[in-house]
Design a protein around this motif. Structure first.
Motif, short mmCIF file in Angstrom:
data_model
loop_
_atom_site.label_atom_id
_atom_site.label_comp_id
_atom_site.label_asym_id
_atom_site.label_seq_id
_atom_site.Cartn_x
_atom_site.Cartn_y
_atom_site.Cartn_z
N CYS A 1 23.52 56.12 -130.91
CA CYS A 1 24.66 55.81 -130.05
C CYS A 1 24.92 54.31 -130.04
O CYS A 1 26.04 53.83 -130.20
CB CYS A 1 24.29 56.26 -128.65
SG CYS A 1 25.53 57.07 -127.77
N GLY A 2 23.84 53.54 -129.86
CA GLY A 2 23.96 52.09 -129.83
C GLY A 2 24.35 51.54 -131.19
O GLY A 2 25.12 50.59 -131.29
N LEU A 3 23.84 52.19 -132.23
CA LEU A 3 24.15 51.74 -133.59
C LEU A 3 25.65 51.84 -133.86
O LEU A 3 26.26 50.95 -134.45
CB LEU A 3 23.37 52.63 -134.57
CG LEU A 3 23.09 52.04 -135.94
CD1 LEU A 3 22.22 50.80 -135.79
CD2 LEU A 3 22.38 53.07 -136.81
N SER A 4 26.25 52.94 -133.41
CA SER A 4 27.67 53.13 -133.68
C SER A 4 28.51 52.07 -132.99
O SER A 4 29.62 51.78 -133.39
CB SER A 4 28.11 54.53 -133.23
OG SER A 4 28.18 54.56 -131.83
N LEU A 5 27.96 51.46 -131.93
CA LEU A 5 28.72 50.44 -131.22
C LEU A 5 28.77 49.13 -132.00
O LEU A 5 29.70 48.36 -131.86
CB LEU A 5 28.10 50.17 -129.84
CG LEU A 5 28.11 51.31 -128.85
CD1 LEU A 5 27.46 50.89 -127.55
CD2 LEU A 5 29.53 51.76 -128.58
N VAL A 6 27.73 48.86 -132.80
CA VAL A 6 27.68 47.57 -133.49
C VAL A 6 28.10 47.68 -134.95
O VAL A 6 28.10 46.69 -135.67
CB VAL A 6 26.26 46.95 -133.41
CG1 VAL A 6 25.92 46.59 -131.99
CG2 VAL A 6 25.23 47.88 -133.98
N LEU A 7 28.45 48.89 -135.38
CA LEU A 7 28.84 49.08 -136.77
C LEU A 7 30.17 48.35 -137.04
O LEU A 7 31.11 48.50 -136.27
CB LEU A 7 29.03 50.59 -136.99
CG LEU A 7 28.68 51.17 -138.34
CD1 LEU A 7 27.27 50.81 -138.74
CD2 LEU A 7 28.87 52.67 -138.31
N PRO A 8 30.24 47.56 -138.11
CA PRO A 8 31.53 46.94 -138.43
C PRO A 8 32.59 48.01 -138.66
O PRO A 8 32.31 49.05 -139.27
CB PRO A 8 31.24 46.17 -139.72
CG PRO A 8 29.78 45.93 -139.71
CD PRO A 8 29.17 47.11 -139.01
#
Lengths: 236, 518
Positions: free
Chosen positions: B85-92
């Motif tokens: 979930c957090g990863l998808s927030l920082v994905l370019p």
């Protein structure tokens, strides 16, 4: 001798005026309601506030135009006396030299001071690993290495239990005599200063309304009873 | 102190001032065409609003059951799901777009699956694609914020609910909804703004007259027609709409942060009912697939070994040089500016209207279309494009990462306040004060801010689309061009490289700057 000569200050609608002196080796308690001017008094002497008029002397030297760290005094705050990210040794060392570049005798004085406050061996510990009472004793060790003739205390017992209080009080009393300190002690609880205090003042609306000044050598045994005649002075 | 504080304020203000004066000079010399097709304008405004409102409704509406399910169910994969979930927030954005295309595209995984049952799937382009991508980013965002909110409901309330025998519906009505309602305006407003000003997603999935937002229309009027007056008109409309949403938001400010995700200490009884279990499991599986499939598709790009030959290409060398130049210089400049801004903020801290203005200045970039800003700067700076181009990209990038870096650094700088009196009384001032006290306290946050700033710059795909050329490009632009040329395998490799680069920027800055000296 610390001397305040009609020091005046005003903040918003409140006027403050202080006029008293305090000799070395003597402890003066400062009491009063919150907002009566206790902190203002300390801040004026320490240099965090600038008087509108009047003068502050130490002996013959006028000190109210000096920067806070140049004044012949050291302060024991109620909290945040220590930098949490620095160890005990560094916290004390900063009191000697803000660059922490210390010579051998200065380094030795840190260990001596820690011995004196019964915290030998804690040099490398961080403040968070110490108890509240130990932290205040580290702060006192720093006051020691600074060897300034005036000690300002701002409710130094905040959050400490009775036993710790009396330990620290014994320590402070000893220092007062050995170093001939002029101590100005702000507190809301007369019991805090019992046994150490020589003089006492009560503030109300920024003015000194009671000043108890016993002769040198005669210790004020119970400021509590002397100051309690005003019903508003009851500890909260 | 005062001077060092005013300096960055002056720099930021003059950037906007120069840009505005550049734009106005173009408008004066170029009669504003008021005959500008009204239909065109209304159509674009309408579509911008519709897609943003729909994206917001979908994200927020779905986030409520997702957050509830995450809150009341305990399962082994939960920390992993939250991490994804957090990863998808920082994905370019441009990287995520590639992942979404691989899953939902005409030749994507889902269409392959549907082909087995003889259904032809072709839904990714147009409004649907825009909504899919917006929900991909904003559903996890909203879910996380709601989950944080639910975590603040005290254990005593849950005990009471159990004691009174409340069912799932009643718990929602009396415990959860009152809390979610206080977060709703902020969350919805934030997501609306993000979607309303969204660029890359609309550029890739929309395009054309039918599916164009203001932001994309601004880009197209500058890039293809060099019609500055039209771009400015569109920009003012966008700023007006964003500003009004922004003002509505700040009026009802209740601050939430995305950190400190604490674990639930009480097990909710209502999660154990079979009906809730089935429902939550269903919701969470869909949610997980929704996020994890595109991420898997991106990661899968790394295993396409022949495609790695792209790193030998001339274009890649230029792109990685451009990316490093842009991200390193942006982060360096921004970290100087953000540090002096934070100290200025601390210095004027007592004056709330002054700090409010400072906030506004820093956050202006969030509603100010970067293309318009860049164009205004270009009109004034002109000069050799090979120098002006990168300079303008760096300036806009610095402004774009400032609000994020400031959010990270400011609390640490304000924390040093507690030592002000002590330091002054000990004579720890100026350089001693900074090196002995403040730097030790802020270095971790500073390192994090620099890392975030660099990572954001590496993944950025906005003004570079305007100034990129054969000689000057960055990895995200290169990725976009490869996708446009349907060279998906090579694009996949570039996406992986962008992610690795962002991650390493993030970790290296923490290692170099943020490591403990003790």
């Amino acid at each position: 001798m610390l001397k305040l000569d009609s020091v005046k200050f005003n903040y918003e609608t409140q006027d403050f005026e202080f006029d008293f002196d305090l000799a070395g080796g003597r402890c003066m308690a400062v009491m009063g309601e919150s907002g009566s001017g206790k902190s203002t008094l300390l801040n004026l002497i320490a240099g965090f506030l600038t008087p509108r008029s009047g003068a502050i002397y130490y002996g013959n030297q006028r000190i109210d135009q000096l920067a806070p760290h140049q004044r012949p005094l050291t302060i024991l705050f109620q909290e945040h006396n220590l930098f949490n990210h620095l160890n005990v040794y560094q916290n004390i060392g900063l009191g000697i030299r803000p660059s922490l570049k210390l010579n051998e005798s200065e380094k030795q004085s840190i260990h001596d001071a820690l011995n004196k406050v019964n915290l030998a061996g804690t040099e490398n510990r961080l403040p968070e690993s110490l108890s509240g009472g130990q932290r205040q004793r580290v702060a006192i060790a720093r006051c020691l290495v600074r060897s300034r003739p005036i000690l300002l205390l701002d409710e130094p017992f905040g959050g400490l239990n009775e036993e710790l209080k009396s330990d620290i009080k014994v320590l402070l009393n000893q220092l007062k005599k050995e170093l001939n300190l002029a101590m100005l002690w702000v507190t809301h609880d007369p019991d805090d200063v019992e046994g150490i205090v020589d003089e006492a003042m009560r503030l109300e609306h920024g003015k000194i309304i009671t000043l108890i000044n016993k002769c040198v050598g005669e210790t004020l045994t119970a400021p509590a009873t002397n100051l309690k005649d005003n019903p508003r002075n009851q500890p909260k | 102190m005062k001077f060092w504080g005013w300096l960055p304020v002056g720099i930021i203000t003059s950037v906007y001032f120069i840009a505005l004066s550049g734009l106005l000079s173009e408008i004066n010399s170029n009669e504003l065409d008021l005959s500008l097709n009204h239909h065109y304008l209304i159509k674009i405004i309408k579509f911008s609003l519709i897609q943003a409102v729909l994206s917001t409704l979908l994200s927020v509406g779905l986030a409520i059951p997702v957050a509830r399910a995450l809150h009341r169910q305990q399962f082994t994969g939960k920390p992993f799901l939250l991490m994804i979930c957090g990863l998808s927030l920082v994905l370019p954005v441009i990287v995520a777009i590639l992942g979404i295309v691989s899953v939902h595209g005409n030749t994507g995984w889902i269409s392959h699956l549907l082909a087995l049952v003889k259904i032809k799937a072709n839904y990714l382009y147009g409004l649907a694609g825009i909504l899919i991508a917006h929900v991909f980013f904003n559903l996890p965002l909203a879910s996380r914020i709601f989950l944080l909110g639910l975590n603040t409901i005290p254990a005593s309330s849950w005990r009471l609910a159990g004691h009174l025998g409340m069912n799932s519906m009643q718990i929602f009505r009396f415990l959860e909804w009152p809390l979610l309602r206080t977060q709703l305006p902020q969350v919805a407003g934030l997501i609306f703004l993000l979607c309303f000003t969204s660029f890359a997603i609309v550029l890739v999935f929309g395009g054309g007259l039918k599916y164009s937002t203001l932001e994309v229309a601004i880009y197209q009027s500058i890039r293809f027609e060099f019609d500055i007056p039209r771009a400015v008109l569109l920009a003012f409309i966008q700023i007006a709409i964003c500003a009004s949403v922004f003002i509505m938001l700040t009026r009802r400010s209740s601050d939430f942060s995305l950190q400190n995700l604490s674990e639930l200490t009480v097990v909710r009884i209502d999660g154990k009912a079979p009906k809730s279990r089935i429902f939550d499991t269903f919701i969470l599986i869909i949610f997980m697939l929704w996020i994890i499939l595109p991420i898997m598709a991106i990661a899968g790009g790394a295993f396409n070994l022949p495609a790695w030959s792209v790193v030998n290409s001339d274009g890649f060398i230029k792109a990685i040089k451009g990316s490093l130049l842009i991200s390193l210089s942006s982060a360096a400049v921004a970290s100087l500016i953000v540090t002096s801004l934070c100290y200025f903020y601390k210095f004027i801290g007592q004056n709330s209207s002054a700090t409010g203005l400072l906030d506004l200045l820093v956050q202006l970039i969030l509603i100010f279309p970067p293309f318009v800003l860049a164009t205004g700067l270009f009109i004034i700076l002109k000069g050799n494009m090979s120098i002006t181009g990168p300079v303008i990209v760096i300036i806009v990038n610095v402004l774009a990462i400032l609000p994020f870096m400031m959010r990270i650094l400011l609390p640490a700088v304000l924390f040093t306040r507690r030592y002000d009196q002590l330091s002054v009384s000990l004579g720890i001032i100026n350089l001693n004060r900074f090196s002995q006290i403040d730097w030790q306290i802020i270095r971790k946050s500073f390192a994090l801010a620099v890392g975030v700033g660099m990572a954001l710059s590496i993944g950025d795909f906005s003004v570079i689309a305007l100034f990129g050329s054969q000689d000057f490009q960055t990895l995200p632009l290169y990725l976009y061009r490869l996708m446009g040329a349907y060279r998906m395998e090579e694009a996949g490799v570039i996406a992986v490289i962008i992610c690795l680069l962002s991650l390493s920027a993030f970790f290296i800055s923490q290692q170099i700057i943020g490591r403990n000296s003790a």
